[in-house]
Design a protein around this motif. Sequence first.
Motif, PDB file in Angstrom:
ATOM      1  N   UNK A  87     -10.586  -0.090  -1.057  1.00 57.43           N
ATOM      2  CA  UNK A  87     -11.221   1.200  -0.790  1.00 57.43           C
ATOM      3  C   UNK A  87     -12.603   1.273  -1.443  1.00 57.43           C
ATOM      4  N   UNK A  88     -12.703   0.802  -2.693  1.00 54.34           N
ATOM      5  CA  UNK A  88     -13.987   0.824  -3.396  1.00 54.34           C
ATOM      6  C   UNK A  88     -15.012  -0.046  -2.701  1.00 54.34           C
ATOM      7  N   UNK A  89     -14.594  -1.246  -2.293  1.00 59.51           N
ATOM      8  CA  UNK A  89     -15.506  -2.195  -1.664  1.00 59.51           C
ATOM      9  C   UNK A  89     -16.127  -1.627  -0.392  1.00 59.51           C
ATOM     10  N   UNK A  90     -15.346  -0.839   0.337  1.00 55.63           N
ATOM     11  CA  UNK A  90     -15.822  -0.347   1.635  1.00 55.63           C
ATOM     12  C   UNK A  90     -16.173   1.140   1.610  1.00 55.63           C
ATOM     13  N   UNK A  91     -16.241   1.717   0.428  1.00 52.64           N
ATOM     14  CA  UNK A  91     -16.674   3.104   0.298  1.00 52.64           C
ATOM     15  C   UNK A  91     -15.750   4.102   0.962  1.00 52.64           C
ATOM     16  N   UNK A  92     -14.447   3.846   0.902  1.00 52.24           N
ATOM     17  CA  UNK A  92     -13.455   4.719   1.529  1.00 52.24           C
ATOM     18  C   UNK A  92     -12.846   5.622   0.463  1.00 52.24           C
ATOM     19  N   UNK A  93     -12.789   6.913   0.724  1.00 53.08           N
ATOM     20  CA  UNK A  93     -12.193   7.863  -0.215  1.00 53.08           C
ATOM     21  C   UNK A  93     -11.185   8.741   0.517  1.00 53.08           C
ATOM     22  N   UNK A  94     -10.035   8.962  -0.118  1.00 55.59           N
ATOM     23  CA  UNK A  94      -8.991   9.824   0.440  1.00 55.59           C
ATOM     24  C   UNK A  94      -8.652  10.927  -0.552  1.00 55.59           C
TER      25      UNK A  94
END
Length: 270
Positions: A39-46
């Motif tokens: 998630x961090x590597x691809x800038x994904x936040x939930x």
Amino acid sequence: MPESDLANIELRSYFVRGRNCLLVRGQFSDLYMDYYLHLMQHGIKHEQHLDTMLKEGLAAMALHQASRPHDERCAWTIHMQDPLLNIFVTGGGYPQSRVTGRLFMDDIKDMGKSIIIAQTTRSNVPPRQSMVEFQGMDVLAAVEHFYTQSEQRPTRIFRLDDEEFVQISAEPDADTAWLKNLRQEDILKLDQLEVLSLLETRGFVFDCGCTVERMFPMLSRLADEDLDYIFEEGPAGITCPRCGAKYQVPREIFDAWLAAQNQSQDQDKA
């Protein structure tokens, strides 16, 4: 992330003697660490509650795969009605089994009900699909209901401390009354209460296996004018449909790949 850097967790399958049930259990902390690095590597936040739902979907998929034949692959789309979203999880492979998944929250078709859509493939066996409606927002309860309705196998899934999960499924002639009445405290002392015979230990990692090159076939299906549009301002952004990984693709790299594909096809025809 390089495969050598992935955390391998072990899921153990047991036969519960005298109960005719299959038990699968494992501790998911290390796998979840790789999930968060992804998630961090691809800038994904939930949001936290959505993150928990996806993590439990990943755990349920891994537990399911650990109890299935080695050459079987499965994908679930868990369509939630409220909130309206799709949880996608998939897994398979041997000896290194993989699980991955993502959330879809935009442009979701309202199906009027919560439903699990399961797609299963296996070598030399026709693919199969099943759909089961469920109630509520509990992912593990939804998977339990799916097992009962689609797999015809009453199943219980338990959340324990430290991100440990346990799945117990009925086998032929199972003691279904015992299974139905199991409580959390029973699971904690199951090794003392029941006779468990180890059947198999299987390793799992969080990994999609996607690369930017594996995204190119999706682009190649677009019309020329659509390609011109998405490359109009520079590299095109591509999102993996399985794990949500985000890639930036320069036009020249895609064009070189497409030219190589066309050349290979021409040689095959010659």
